[in-house]
Design an enzyme around this catalytic site. Structure first.
Site, PDB file in Angstrom:
ATOM      1  N   ARG A 192       0.951  -1.201   0.029  1.00 12.82           N
ATOM      2  CA  ARG A 192      -0.146   0.049  -0.122  1.00 12.82           C
ATOM      3  C   ARG A 192       0.866   1.259   0.026  1.00 12.82           C
ATOM      4  O   ARG A 192       1.665   1.199   0.712  1.00 12.82           O
ATOM      5  CB  ARG A 192      -0.931  -0.215   1.386  1.00 12.82           C
ATOM      6  CG  ARG A 192      -1.566   1.284   1.726  1.00 12.82           C
ATOM      7  CD  ARG A 192      -2.861   1.609   0.542  1.00 12.82           C
ATOM      8  NE  ARG A 192      -3.519   2.866   1.050  1.00 12.82           N
ATOM      9  CZ  ARG A 192      -4.456   3.537   0.482  1.00 12.82           C
ATOM     10  NH1 ARG A 192      -4.680   2.729  -0.614  1.00 12.82           N
ATOM     11  NH2 ARG A 192      -4.924   4.301   0.843  1.00 12.82           N
ATOM     12  N   GLU A 239     -12.206 -21.390  27.620  1.00 12.01           N
ATOM     13  CA  GLU A 239     -11.243 -22.049  28.454  1.00 12.01           C
ATOM     14  C   GLU A 239     -10.688 -21.477  29.757  1.00 12.01           C
ATOM     15  O   GLU A 239      -9.752 -21.499  29.932  1.00 12.01           O
ATOM     16  CB  GLU A 239     -10.107 -22.511  27.649  1.00 12.01           C
ATOM     17  CG  GLU A 239      -9.904 -23.975  27.571  1.00 12.01           C
ATOM     18  CD  GLU A 239     -10.889 -24.798  26.607  1.00 12.01           C
ATOM     19  OE1 GLU A 239     -12.198 -24.808  26.745  1.00 12.01           O
ATOM     20  OE2 GLU A 239     -10.248 -25.403  25.634  1.00 12.01           O
TER      21      GLU A 239
END
Lengths: 380, 259
Positions: free
Chosen positions: A269, A364
């Site tokens: 870019r 978790e």
């Protein structure tokens, strides 16, 4: 490609195989499944055939007999391609843990070969609508009735709900409270009274089905008790120690993917006549992202090597999960920033990584619970 | 049935391939080496045939030290043993020399079938299978999209532009396969571990009974004289549809001689 330190040539070949499968079977379809919330059961069959669903378990039962150090790097590689699948592998491996660690030899001989070979997909049912971080407050009951247990209750946030072939269900003997009355049962998906609620409409990781599991007077045969009555909570916690490392590895893979996306973009870019990566403000952002990724990787590998050496690793697993997932969140956020407006569109994967990273800070054991584990061990 | 599968290590299909400045041969350092994609189909077909009716599969590769990885990959997929033809004098060999060495190594070993991928992704000549068949004096059954063996009869469907020909021959024979033929398996972790114990025989040019002067760059019938990098991609042409879009696209395609 991440340069890895692996213990053997065979481990290197396994990682090559994992990358091949990730490139051919995961990357091309991930975005489509995520957009449509479709669970890729077929992908798990491919992984099962290749032996990737039972890597850290004994070869005797069809596992790979591999150390966590290698298994987790496989999970990380899968997560760079598609975190839903990497998490699914981690959850499946977690769901094999109770049989592998607490089952009798007869139970292991019956169950482990199809579980580790991938014919049977697993799920792990601990959380409930009113019992998340406070897992010992679970209310699902398993009432001894003749030779069976009658299981009643609702489990929540179950990965693979309705897709799995077997469910590890943590339930308490009626009349007990706290951690002591909990037992672990291995429940077939087709047991009468077992059903899945409609999937949760999640913000990300939509290729992995999450739903409540309902147990309405489900009769589970006595031989499906894993360990002894009342030992379930200990089994659940030991499984989670190992499972946390799986989530840490998922987070590192996801963060690596976000970093790779951002780096590639910064290289091409152009603004003000040069690639944006040549502006120090942006280059330093990438440097910090890389440091965060590598820190997460070093932490989960250190915890894994302790586990492989038979050393205590609960604190290290909690630290790895905490740091790797917080870092993944930061890296994914910065990846969107590097891509600017493009990063905020669904034409690029950066926004998907951002949505996915958030989940890893929650599952978790939330990152607050990880801090509870760490500080409790410090002050004990 | 005893089957040889010839596998070649090529630069990663999607990588930018480079030639060396020194002798204008392939720069093997410039890209990862992988098993030529069509050779995976050849290995798969050999495995399917022997799984159905018994036998053994030998993976054969000619290439530098690193090419052993490709033999190993075939063993991980399920081949029983490997032959790696490796010799400094082979550097720069053309298809004619390659077919000479392969045919010498493959001759008199009792192979019923010798299976190739129909082309490699680096050279894309599709001639080595035919050359090997010719040198061995056995039928060449190329571009197969289906292979059947019954006793000493081999039947293939030979892929053509508009369909296929049914071709029959005796065995032994050389077969080359196209990608329609099957879906190659992934190795499994068990396969990776099993391959560790499978033998790979290393063969030199002298072992093959070939004179080193017949192979390598100096013996090649053609050499790369000069080369230039592929020009960078030019920006595409954008056509805005203001009602005449169709005409403009047709004009563009006509200009480019597509239509």
């Amino acid at each position: 490609m991440v340069q890895r330190l692996l213990p053997t040539r065979e481990a290197e070949a396994l990682l090559d195989l994992t990358r091949d499968i990730a490139d051919a079977e995961l990357r091309p379809v991930a975005a489509h499944h995520e957009d449509n919330g479709e669970f890729p059961r077929e992908v798990f069959r491919v992984l099962g055939k290749a032996g990737l669903l039972g890597l850290p378990y004994p070869e005797e039962w069809g596992g790979g007999g591999l150390p966590y150090e290698v298994y987790l790097q496989v999970v990380e590689e899968l997560a760079t391609a598609w975190v839903s699948v990497a998490m699914g592998v981690s959850v499946h491996v977690l769901s094999c843990f109770p049989v592998a660690s607490a089952g009798t030899r007869a139970q292991q001989a019956e169950w482990l070969p199809p579980m580790l070979g991938g014919e049977l997909l697993g799920a792990y049912c601990l959380s409930e609508p009113q019992s998340g971080s406070d897992a010992a407050a679970l209310a699902t009951t398993a009432a001894p009735t003749g030779d069976d247990y009658v299981v009643t209750g609702t489990k929540a946030w179950i990965t693979h709900a309705g897709e799995a072939d077997f469910y590890n269900v943590f339930a308490r003997t009626p009349g007990t409270t706290g951690a002591t009355g909990v037992s672990c049962l291995l429940v077939d998906a087709d047991t009468p009274g077992v059903s899945a609620a409609p999937p949760e409409n999640k913000m990300g990781v939509r290729g992995s089905t999450t739903a409540q599991m309902i147990f309405a007077d489900a009769r589970v045969p006595g031989p499906r008790l894993l360990g002894r009555e009342g030992e379930g909570f200990g089994i659940a916690m030991a499984a989670l120690d190992a499972g946390r490392l799986g989530i840490a590895a998922c987070a590192v893979g996801l963060a690596q993917a976000a970093l790779d996306t951002a780096t590639a973009y910064a290289r091409h870019r152009e603004q003000f006549g040069r690639p944006i990566g040549q502006f120090q403000g942006l280059a330093f952002l990438l440097a910090d992202m890389a440091a965060r990724v590598q820190a997460g990787r070093a932490l989960y590998l250190d915890a894994a090597r302790r586990r492989d050496a038979g050393l205590p690793y609960g604190t290290e697993a909690a630290i790895a999960k905490l740091v790797a997932t917080d870092n993944a969140m930061a890296v994914a956020t910065d990846a969107v920033q590097v891509l600017g407006g493009a990063g905020y569109t669904q034409d690029f994967p950066a926004e998907r990584y951002l949505r996915e990273a958030k989940l890893l800070q929650i599952v978790e054991g939330t990152n607050q619970v990880q801090r509870v584990v760490i500080s409790r061990n410090l002050l004990r | 049935m005893k089957i040889a599968v010839c596998v070649k290590q090529v630069p990663d299909t999607w990588a930018e391939k480079k030639l060396t400045d020194a002798d204008r041969t392939l720069d093997r350092e410039s890209a990862d080496g992988v098993m030529n994609e069509l050779d995976e189909y050849a290995v798969e077909e050999a495995l399917l045939l022997t799984e159905a009716s018994g036998g053994e599969v030998v993976a054969v590769s000619m290439g530098p030290d690193k090419a052993e990885e490709t033999v190993r990959k075939a063993l991980q997929m399920g081949a029983d043993s490997g032959i790696h033809i490796v010799d400094d004098s082979l550097h720069g060999s053309d298809a004619i020399a390659t077919s000479l060495v392969l045919s010498k190594v493959l001759a008199d070993k009792g192979f019923d079938l010798i299976i190739f991928g129909s082309e490699s992704t680096d050279a894309r000549m599709s001639v080595v299978p035919a050359m090997v068949a010719e040198r061995l004096g056995v039928p060449q059954m190329t571009f197969a999209n289906k292979v059947e063996v019954a006793g000493e009869t081999l039947k293939i469907q030979r892929q053509t532009e508009y369909g296929y020909d049914e071709v029959e021959s005796s065995t032994p024979a050389v077969v080359s396969v196209v990608e329609k033929i099957n879906e190659p398996r992934y190795p499994s972790f068990k396969g990776i571990m099993a391959a560790k114990k499978k033998p790979i025989e290393t063969v030199t040019v002298a072992d093959a009974g070939v004179d080193a002067g017949q192979v390598g760059l100096a013996a090649a019938w053609s050499q790369v004289d000069q080369f230039s990098e592929r020009p960078p991609k030019a920006a595409g042409v954008k056509i805005e549809d203001d009602g005449s879009g169709g005409v403009k696209i047709a004009e563009y395609l006509s200009e480019q001689k597509f239509i």
